[in-house]
Every structure is written in C-alpha cells, then in structure tokens.
Motif scaffolding. Sequence first.
Motif, PDB file in Angstrom:
ATOM      1  N   VAL A 166       0.808  -1.292   0.182  1.00 17.40           N
ATOM      2  CA  VAL A 166      -0.025   0.171   0.052  1.00 17.40           C
ATOM      3  C   VAL A 166       0.923   1.314   0.031  1.00 17.40           C
ATOM      4  O   VAL A 166       1.685   1.369   0.757  1.00 17.40           O
ATOM      5  CB  VAL A 166      -0.939   0.050   1.060  1.00 17.40           C
ATOM      6  CG1 VAL A 166      -1.739   1.349   1.204  1.00 17.40           C
ATOM      7  CG2 VAL A 166      -1.984  -1.277   1.115  1.00 17.40           C
ATOM      8  N   ARG A 167       0.859   1.873  -1.050  1.00 19.89           N
ATOM      9  CA  ARG A 167       1.641   3.488  -1.243  1.00 19.89           C
ATOM     10  C   ARG A 167       0.509   4.315  -0.698  1.00 19.89           C
ATOM     11  O   ARG A 167      -0.572   4.366  -0.787  1.00 19.89           O
ATOM     12  CB  ARG A 167       1.861   3.512  -2.848  1.00 19.89           C
ATOM     13  CG  ARG A 167       2.555   2.209  -3.067  1.00 19.89           C
ATOM     14  CD  ARG A 167       3.423   2.679  -4.493  1.00 19.89           C
ATOM     15  NE  ARG A 167       4.446   3.769  -4.494  1.00 19.89           N
ATOM     16  CZ  ARG A 167       4.732   4.334  -5.145  1.00 19.89           C
ATOM     17  NH1 ARG A 167       4.255   4.098  -6.311  1.00 19.89           N
ATOM     18  NH2 ARG A 167       5.596   5.423  -5.067  1.00 19.89           N
ATOM     19  N   ARG A 168       1.358   5.427  -0.101  1.00 17.85           N
ATOM     20  CA  ARG A 168       0.482   6.599   0.247  1.00 17.85           C
ATOM     21  C   ARG A 168       0.867   7.840  -0.776  1.00 17.85           C
ATOM     22  O   ARG A 168       1.953   8.037  -1.177  1.00 17.85           O
ATOM     23  CB  ARG A 168       1.335   7.335   1.533  1.00 17.85           C
ATOM     24  CG  ARG A 168       0.966   6.402   2.620  1.00 17.85           C
ATOM     25  CD  ARG A 168       1.504   6.727   4.225  1.00 17.85           C
ATOM     26  NE  ARG A 168       1.745   8.084   4.507  1.00 17.85           N
ATOM     27  CZ  ARG A 168       2.872   8.767   4.639  1.00 17.85           C
ATOM     28  NH1 ARG A 168       3.915   8.403   4.681  1.00 17.85           N
ATOM     29  NH2 ARG A 168       2.971  10.119   4.799  1.00 17.85           N
ATOM     30  N   PHE A 169      -0.095   8.370  -1.092  1.00 16.46           N
ATOM     31  CA  PHE A 169      -0.311   9.471  -2.109  1.00 16.46           C
ATOM     32  C   PHE A 169      -0.885  10.597  -1.583  1.00 16.46           C
ATOM     33  O   PHE A 169      -1.914  10.627  -1.124  1.00 16.46           O
ATOM     34  CB  PHE A 169      -1.354   8.987  -3.403  1.00 16.46           C
ATOM     35  CG  PHE A 169      -1.069   9.936  -4.386  1.00 16.46           C
ATOM     36  CD1 PHE A 169      -0.094   9.920  -5.424  1.00 16.46           C
ATOM     37  CD2 PHE A 169      -2.298  10.654  -4.587  1.00 16.46           C
ATOM     38  CE1 PHE A 169      -0.170  10.945  -6.381  1.00 16.46           C
ATOM     39  CE2 PHE A 169      -2.366  11.573  -5.882  1.00 16.46           C
ATOM     40  CZ  PHE A 169      -1.029  11.691  -6.761  1.00 16.46           C
ATOM     41  N   ASP A 170      -0.192  11.714  -1.793  1.00 13.27           N
ATOM     42  CA  ASP A 170      -0.452  13.181  -1.509  1.00 13.27           C
ATOM     43  C   ASP A 170      -1.490  13.612  -2.570  1.00 13.27           C
ATOM     44  O   ASP A 170      -0.936  14.670  -3.204  1.00 13.27           O
ATOM     45  CB  ASP A 170       0.672  14.006  -1.237  1.00 13.27           C
ATOM     46  CG  ASP A 170       0.377  15.097  -0.293  1.00 13.27           C
ATOM     47  OD1 ASP A 170      -0.720  15.636  -0.260  1.00 13.27           O
ATOM     48  OD2 ASP A 170       1.272  16.132  -0.738  1.00 13.27           O
ATOM     49  N   GLY A 171      -2.607  13.349  -2.454  1.00 12.25           N
ATOM     50  CA  GLY A 171      -3.697  13.991  -3.201  1.00 12.25           C
ATOM     51  C   GLY A 171      -4.261  15.246  -2.795  1.00 12.25           C
ATOM     52  O   GLY A 171      -4.675  16.127  -3.562  1.00 12.25           O
ATOM     53  N   ALA A 172      -3.666  15.834  -1.628  1.00 10.45           N
ATOM     54  CA  ALA A 172      -4.289  16.927  -1.119  1.00 10.45           C
ATOM     55  C   ALA A 172      -3.316  18.077  -1.416  1.00 10.45           C
ATOM     56  O   ALA A 172      -3.722  19.292  -1.510  1.00 10.45           O
ATOM     57  CB  ALA A 172      -4.149  16.955   0.437  1.00 10.45           C
ATOM     58  N   ASP A 173      -2.078  17.903  -1.822  1.00  9.83           N
ATOM     59  CA  ASP A 173      -0.936  19.062  -1.981  1.00  9.83           C
ATOM     60  C   ASP A 173      -0.189  18.917  -3.113  1.00  9.83           C
ATOM     61  O   ASP A 173      -0.428  19.539  -4.227  1.00  9.83           O
ATOM     62  CB  ASP A 173      -0.258  19.162  -0.711  1.00  9.83           C
ATOM     63  CG  ASP A 173       0.456  20.710  -0.896  1.00  9.83           C
ATOM     64  OD1 ASP A 173       0.250  21.339  -1.239  1.00  9.83           O
ATOM     65  OD2 ASP A 173       1.849  20.529  -0.244  1.00  9.83           O
ATOM     66  N   THR A 174       0.898  17.784  -3.319  1.00  7.11           N
ATOM     67  CA  THR A 174       1.840  17.734  -4.250  1.00  7.11           C
ATOM     68  C   THR A 174       1.456  16.734  -5.407  1.00  7.11           C
ATOM     69  O   THR A 174       2.097  16.633  -6.313  1.00  7.11           O
ATOM     70  CB  THR A 174       3.043  17.392  -3.705  1.00  7.11           C
ATOM     71  OG1 THR A 174       2.925  15.813  -3.051  1.00  7.11           O
ATOM     72  CG2 THR A 174       3.577  18.274  -2.395  1.00  7.11           C
TER      73      THR A 174
END
Length: 124
Positions: A111-119
């Motif tokens: 499971v990868r973490r994705f910064d869809g809120a900012d970058t």
Amino acid sequence: MNDEAILQGSCHCGAVRLTLPDLPETATRCNCSLCRRVGGTWAYYGFGSVRIEGHPQNTAEYVQGDRTLRTIRCKTCGVVTHWEPMESEAGARHGVNLNNFDPKLLEAVRVRRFDGADTWTFLD
C-alpha cells in the motif's frame, strides 16, 4: 482461504458484491479531501474488468471536483465500494476499495501513500 475467495468482497450489508480479476500488486491510500474521509484503499483495474453485482440498482453516486469520476456507495449501508470514470474511453480505469475485502488481501498488497491533497506525488 483460497485465492478465489480472497478476490471476492462486498459492502457491509452485501447488496454490492465485487470480484477482482486478479490480486493487485499495489494499492493507494490518498489524503485528498474525499479519500481521507472515505478511508479508501484503492486498487486500480481496467474499467469493466471487475465484476460488480448489485450496481447500479443498489448504489448511489457522488460526483465532485473536476467531474471526471463518480464515487459509488451502497444505498443501504453507505459503504463506498469503488469509483469509476464519468466517461469510459480507451484505457479508462476504475478504483476498487480494498477495505471491502478480507483483510488477508490487504496483507498481501503493498500500500502506497499518495499526497492528493497537495503535491500529487507518492510519499514513499
């Protein structure tokens, strides 16, 4: 648990049932305004390759933002099962919420973490 059983999941009440074509290699946890509220862990498949029973008769949709996809939930229990494109075109894909499957499935997937809120980049 056999491989076929681990690829089958459902919303909480069972009105929407999903069968994956295969075990995903990776999944994504996003922190955008919608995903962080939904708490989804998304695996991506070619649009139409996941068998979804009970959709659309038992589902409702939510469309937000740039209006390119609809987030689908069960009308009865409210659990988000998947998202799909507003328009299916060549190469379209949809996301399936793996939290609706046996926890052993998530244990087998990176499971990868994705910064869809900012970058709009992966954080790992």
